[in-house]
Design a protein around this motif. Structure first.
Motif, PDB file in Angstrom:
ATOM      1  N   ASN A 216       0.789  -1.230   0.000  1.00 61.28           N
ATOM      2  CA  ASN A 216       0.000   0.000   0.000  1.00 61.28           C
ATOM      3  C   ASN A 216       0.823   1.283   0.000  1.00 61.28           C
ATOM      4  N   ILE A 217       2.158   1.165  -0.149  1.00 59.60           N
ATOM      5  CA  ILE A 217       2.976   2.374  -0.229  1.00 59.60           C
ATOM      6  C   ILE A 217       3.896   2.296  -1.444  1.00 59.60           C
ATOM      7  N   ASP A 218       4.219   3.458  -1.974  1.00 59.00           N
ATOM      8  CA  ASP A 218       5.123   3.515  -3.119  1.00 59.00           C
ATOM      9  C   ASP A 218       6.532   3.127  -2.695  1.00 59.00           C
ATOM     10  N   THR A 219       7.255   2.515  -3.597  1.00 59.93           N
ATOM     11  CA  THR A 219       8.645   2.154  -3.330  1.00 59.93           C
ATOM     12  C   THR A 219       9.507   2.568  -4.504  1.00 59.93           C
ATOM     13  N   LYS A 220      10.763   2.799  -4.228  1.00 59.69           N
ATOM     14  CA  LYS A 220      11.727   3.116  -5.274  1.00 59.69           C
ATOM     15  C   LYS A 220      12.914   2.168  -5.135  1.00 59.69           C
ATOM     16  N   PHE A 221      12.578   0.902  -4.931  1.00 64.70           N
ATOM     17  CA  PHE A 221      13.570  -0.171  -4.951  1.00 64.70           C
ATOM     18  C   PHE A 221      12.827  -1.463  -5.256  1.00 64.70           C
ATOM     19  N   PRO A 222      13.471  -2.435  -5.886  1.00 66.50           N
ATOM     20  CA  PRO A 222      12.793  -3.670  -6.283  1.00 66.50           C
ATOM     21  C   PRO A 222      12.542  -4.580  -5.083  1.00 66.50           C
ATOM     22  N   LYS A 312      23.755   1.237 -13.410  1.00 64.57           N
ATOM     23  CA  LYS A 312      22.999   0.184 -14.095  1.00 64.57           C
ATOM     24  C   LYS A 312      21.795  -0.242 -13.257  1.00 64.57           C
ATOM     25  N   TYR A 313      21.999  -0.400 -11.952  1.00 64.31           N
ATOM     26  CA  TYR A 313      20.913  -0.789 -11.037  1.00 64.31           C
ATOM     27  C   TYR A 313      19.789   0.237 -11.054  1.00 64.31           C
ATOM     28  N   ILE A 314      20.137   1.518 -11.006  1.00 63.49           N
ATOM     29  CA  ILE A 314      19.129   2.580 -10.997  1.00 63.49           C
ATOM     30  C   ILE A 314      18.369   2.641 -12.317  1.00 63.49           C
ATOM     31  N   LEU A 315      19.116   2.587 -13.419  1.00 60.42           N
ATOM     32  CA  LEU A 315      18.479   2.730 -14.739  1.00 60.42           C
ATOM     33  C   LEU A 315      17.656   1.499 -15.119  1.00 60.42           C
ATOM     34  N   GLU A 316      18.187   0.324 -14.867  1.00 60.71           N
ATOM     35  CA  GLU A 316      17.463  -0.900 -15.259  1.00 60.71           C
ATOM     36  C   GLU A 316      16.187  -1.082 -14.449  1.00 60.71           C
ATOM     37  N   ASN A 317      16.203  -0.616 -13.203  1.00 59.91           N
ATOM     38  CA  ASN A 317      15.009  -0.738 -12.363  1.00 59.91           C
ATOM     39  C   ASN A 317      14.124   0.517 -12.429  1.00 59.91           C
TER      40      ASN A 317
END
Length: 320
Positions: A216-222, A312-317
């Motif tokens: 129920n909350i937004d995330t900015k990590f996988p 790469k981690y930031i852009l690919e995700n």
């Protein structure tokens, strides 16, 4: 028309009551609305008071990068300003015991994120390190617990179903209630999001439990990656500050028999969840998390390849 003198008096009163040196537009505007002095914006919290600040109507307020700080009207010496790093001037305010920005271990990651943003949006942005906003509290409020059932559910699991969160919160001292956390990195307006670089201590059996409560909350990590990285990782109870709290926390008292404890690990997992929830609660963007696995478990003095791995981690995700 806003009564500026009454607004300034209300801000001074708030700072004195809470023993704070400064406040921010997002924090103070709801207080001013409750007093009937200045309605807040539901879509952009803090915007009405920011307009007053931009017009120079509160002359003792100041900006660090693009972020406003409002001190007491009669206590505005430079020494009262917080130690914050910015990329705009590439310096840190010279306060006692202030660390050197050039030597700050996460600066290469901060610089990378600024580069990605500036390349994508063609806009300069400020970057702050060890950023401690007033709203990033160490303990949730009763109102937040009642609003987000997940907080109570997570806590109950982390303490082996032994304590009631509301009851334990009532045991906190005034000093504890004012205690705040800090973000590793904060990216300023108009992006407004935190960056956390998660080292070894953030991966364990307790953090794994909290990852079930992000629907129920937004995330900015996988989330799936973080669940995988926490699978099978167990930190055992011990005597060191890595596993055992050195000062009493009513929310996480010693649970196990004997000297060896793991309440520090439980507390850390709980506060990591708060770091992901509270920015959303306060009208900002989701926290971007970077696991140290991306830098080959290196936590400082990053090589070119390790920084490129972060890119790469930031852009690919698609995290920015």
């Amino acid at each position: 028309m806003a009564d500026i003198n009454r607004i300034i008096d209300a801000i001074d009163e708030f700072l004195e009551r809470n023993h704070q040196k400064t406040t921010t537009p997002v924090e103070i505007n709801p207080i001013l609305e409750l007093k009937g002095l200045l309605n807040d914006s539901s879509s952009r919290p803090g915007l009405p008071i920011r307009k007053i600040l931009r017009n120079g109507q509160i002359p003792h307020a100041y900006q660090i990068g693009v972020n406003w700080q409002i001190p007491h009207s009669e206590k505005t010496s430079k020494e009262s300003r917080p130690a914050i790093f910015t990329n705009t001037e590439n310096e840190i305010e010279k306060l006692p015991n202030a660390a050197s920005l050039d030597n700050y271990k996460l600066k290469p990651i901060g610089d990378l994120i600024l580069e990605i943003i500036e390349n994508k949006y063609k806009q300069k942005v400020s970057c702050f390190y060890e950023y401690k906003p007033d709203w990033l509290i160490s303990f949730p409020t009763k109102q937040q617990v009642e609003k987000y059932n997940e907080i109570n559910d997570i806590y109950f699991k982390l303490v082996d179903n032994k304590f009631n969160l509301i009851e334990q919160l009532s045991k906190l001292t005034t000093q504890k209630l004012r205690q705040r956390q800090s973000f590793d990195i904060w990216i300023g307006e108009p992006y407004n999001f935190a960056v956390e670089f998660d080292e070894k201590q953030h991966f364990n059996q307790f953090r794994k439990k909290t990852l079930d409560y992000y629907n129920n909350i937004d995330t900015k990590f996988p989330i799936q990656l973080y669940q995988k990285l926490n699978n099978g990782v167990e930190i055992r109870p011990g005597n060191s500050g890595f596993t055992r709290l050195k000062s009493f926390d009513p929310l996480f008292p010693e649970i196990l028999d004997g000297e060896k404890q793991d309440n520090r690990i439980r507390q850390r997992a709980f506060r990591d969840y708060l770091k992901d929830l509270l920015p959303i609660e306060n009208g900002f963007n989701a926290t971007l998390r970077i696991p140290y696995h991306v830098t080959n478990k290196n936590i400082k003095d990053f090589t070119f390849i390790e920084i490129e791995n972060v890119r790469k981690y930031i852009l690919e995700n698609r995290l920015i």
